[in-house]
Design a protein around this motif. Structure first.
Motif, PDB file in Angstrom:
ATOM      1  N   LEU A  78       4.211 -43.369  25.219  1.00  0.00           N
ATOM      2  CA  LEU A  78       3.653 -43.211  26.569  1.00  0.00           C
ATOM      3  C   LEU A  78       4.298 -44.259  27.467  1.00  0.00           C
ATOM      4  CD1 LEU A  78      -0.231 -42.776  26.324  1.00  0.00           C
ATOM      5  CD2 LEU A  78       1.396 -41.136  27.256  1.00  0.00           C
ATOM      6  N   PRO A  79       4.722 -43.886  28.655  1.00  0.00           N
ATOM      7  CA  PRO A  79       5.395 -44.870  29.528  1.00  0.00           C
ATOM      8  C   PRO A  79       4.413 -45.856  30.159  1.00  0.00           C
ATOM      9  CG  PRO A  79       5.262 -42.730  30.612  1.00  0.00           C
ATOM     10  CD  PRO A  79       4.695 -42.537  29.239  1.00  0.00           C
ATOM     11  N   ARG A  80       3.956 -46.824  29.348  1.00  0.00           N
ATOM     12  CA  ARG A  80       2.932 -47.772  29.807  1.00  0.00           C
ATOM     13  C   ARG A  80       3.527 -49.006  30.470  1.00  0.00           C
ATOM     14  NH1 ARG A  80      -2.052 -47.114  27.158  1.00  0.00           N
ATOM     15  NH2 ARG A  80      -1.969 -45.815  25.283  1.00  0.00           N
ATOM     16  N   ASP A  81       4.720 -49.396  30.019  1.00  0.00           N
ATOM     17  CA  ASP A  81       5.347 -50.596  30.586  1.00  0.00           C
ATOM     18  C   ASP A  81       6.845 -50.322  30.727  1.00  0.00           C
ATOM     19  OD1 ASP A  81       6.329 -50.654  28.013  1.00  0.00           O
ATOM     20  OD2 ASP A  81       4.945 -52.202  27.338  1.00  0.00           O
ATOM     21  N   ASP A  82       7.603 -51.325  31.153  1.00  0.00           N
ATOM     22  CA  ASP A  82       9.023 -51.092  31.419  1.00  0.00           C
ATOM     23  C   ASP A  82       9.763 -50.591  30.176  1.00  0.00           C
ATOM     24  OD1 ASP A  82       8.601 -51.798  33.970  1.00  0.00           O
ATOM     25  OD2 ASP A  82       9.497 -53.805  33.824  1.00  0.00           O
ATOM     26  N   ALA A  83       9.482 -51.224  29.038  1.00  0.00           N
ATOM     27  CA  ALA A  83      10.220 -50.867  27.824  1.00  0.00           C
ATOM     28  C   ALA A  83       9.905 -49.426  27.396  1.00  0.00           C
ATOM     29  CB  ALA A  83       9.873 -51.837  26.704  1.00  0.00           C
ATOM     30  N   SER A  84       8.606 -49.083  27.357  1.00  0.00           N
ATOM     31  CA  SER A  84       8.247 -47.731  26.907  1.00  0.00           C
ATOM     32  C   SER A  84       8.650 -46.680  27.947  1.00  0.00           C
ATOM     33  CB  SER A  84       6.758 -47.644  26.575  1.00  0.00           C
ATOM     34  OG  SER A  84       5.977 -48.086  27.660  1.00  0.00           O
ATOM     35  N   ALA A  85       8.589 -47.056  29.234  1.00  0.00           N
ATOM     36  CA  ALA A  85       9.006 -46.106  30.275  1.00  0.00           C
ATOM     37  C   ALA A  85      10.503 -45.828  30.153  1.00  0.00           C
ATOM     38  CB  ALA A  85       8.672 -46.652  31.656  1.00  0.00           C
TER      39      ALA A  85
END
Ligand code: PLP
Length: 421
Positions: A175-182
């Motif tokens: 899930l795009p929760r923060d910069d890395a996951s986004a």
């Protein structure tokens, strides 16, 4: 004795039948309670797998079903339609925002997800786009137990390794929760967008994957990226629809416009099985053609059962005539207040509340059978799983009953923690 013989022929869900303790036998339900055949009463902290939003046996739903039962309990939906289904479809189209206005009924949530996936793939085919037969879904997601639904479920929860070679391989992103996951989500979407028919997501709360919650902004990022990449967006609201997160539908909190939405569970207020896959006019129009094979080729035998549609129509009435969303807001406030102190218990790593969902996450949910037995002894029907002890009570639960649930968690968890893993 008769009871034991009867259980000897049942095959129970998610159960290792060789080692499992004998299940409890339910005899009756009333309000927020399940009454066992030995007379014990349990407060249902999980609304029968998240369905019984008005409590059990609500007289308005029971009466509507009784009326329907005497007129026409069931009739096939091929070549025939009926008033309960027409009314329900029209009401859902009005309740749902934007152009989500074409309702395909199914008999379970998993089938509604299968239908949504089939719609998305055939939408592409009907528009002459080939090779778009995959889906992007999310880690910790859960979409059902049938094969296609399992393929878009979290790889562990969906048992991808066990069923390797049989399940279609999907693109699973964080899930795009923060910069890395986004960044990872966008990279995967970009790399695969020409093979992807749709993104499927549970809005705001990933339920069976561990009651993981995300901000509306995360959902907005997903919806915007789907639009940019030219892929459809399927919102699977089966677990959260009809008020559970504080609004009638969870995705509206992000102001997004999905192409397809799956509804189920609380659709009938928990009285009987029914689910629905609702599509926009754009999706529906792609199936209009002179060619017969452009039609949606799906039709569960018991789809749109009049009895189930009557229950669902009565359930929708109750959202107008009784203060459900206010009840959800009160439950949310009470859960926040009563669960917060549990953060000090050793092993508790997170406490999350959204609408009428409260979850206490621990590092390692050891001694699960002991834990379940303790809740039953305390008069609470609560089913911890993964690493969460959670409640999703009926919206009609009294504040004293809700305190009994949170009180039991507060009493049992320290004793559980003292047992050590
Ligand atoms: N989708 C979600 C988000 C669910 O939580 C569930 C069930 O837990 C399903 C789909 C599957 O629904 P059913 O059990 O009715 O097949």
């Amino acid at each position: 004795r008769i009871g034991i013989a009867m259980t000897a022929h049942l095959w129970l869900p998610y159960t290792q039948m060789q080692t499992a303790a004998a299940p409890l036998r339910a005899a009756r339900t009333a309000g927020a309670r399940i009454i066992l055949d030995d007379g014990r009463e349990l407060i249902d902290a999980v609304s029968s797998w998240w369905t019984a939003c008005h409590g059990y046996n609500h007289p308005h739903i029971v009466m509507a079903m009784e009326r329907q039962l005497h007129t026409m309990p069931h009739v096939m939906f091929g070549g025939l339609v009926h008033e309960p289904a027409e009314t329900l479809a029209a009401r859902l189209a009005v309740m749902l925002p934007g152009p989500l206005n074409r309702v395909f009924f199914a008999d379970s949530g998993s089938v509604a997800v299968e239908v949504a996936m089939k719609m998305a793939i055939q939408y592409r085919i009907n528009r002459g786009e080939t090779g778009r037969t995959r889906f992007l879904s999310f880690r910790d997601g859960y979409h059902g137990d049938t094969m296609a639904a399992m393929s878009v479920t979290d790889p562990d929860e969906g048992m991808h390794a066990l069923f390797r070679g049989y399940l279609p391989e999907q693109v699973i992103a964080p899930l795009p929760r923060d910069d890395a996951s986004a960044g990872e989500f966008r990279r995967l979407l970009d790399a695969h967008k020409r093979e992807i028919a749709a993104i499927i997501v549970e809005p705001l709360v990933q339920g069976a994957g561990g009651m993981k919650m995300h901000d509306p902004a995360v959902l907005k990022t997903i919806a915007d990226s789907a639009k940019e990449a030219g892929v459809l967006l399927i919102c699977d609201e089966i677990a959260v629809n009809f008020g559970r997160t504080g609004t009638l539908f969870a995705h509206t909190q992000a102001g997004i416009a999905p192409d397809i939405i799956c509804l189920g569970k609380a659709l009938t207020g928990g009285a009987i099985n029914l689910a629905a896959t609702v599509a926009t006019a754009d999706v529906f129009d792609a199936f209009l053609s002179d060619a017969a094979d452009a039609a949606l080729m799906h039709g569960p035998t018991y789809m749109a059962s009049p009895l189930a549609c009557a229950a669902a129509n009565a359930s929708l009435d109750l959202f107008d005539t009784e203060p459900r969303l206010q009840q959800v807001a009160a439950i949310e406030a009470q859960l926040k207040h009563e669960l917060a102190p549990l953060g000090n218990i050793p092993g508790v790593v997170d406490i999350r509340v959204k609408g009428a969902i409260g979850a206490v996450e621990v590092t390692n949910l050891h001694d699960l059978d002991w834990l379940k037995a303790q809740f039953i002894d305390a008069g609470i029907w609560l089913r911890p799983f993964g690493n969460v002890i959670y409640t999703m009570p009926p919206f009609t639960i009294t504040s004293a009953e809700l305190s009994a649930i949170t009180g039991a968690i507060a009493d049992i968890l320290p004793r559980w923690a003292a047992r050590k893993a």
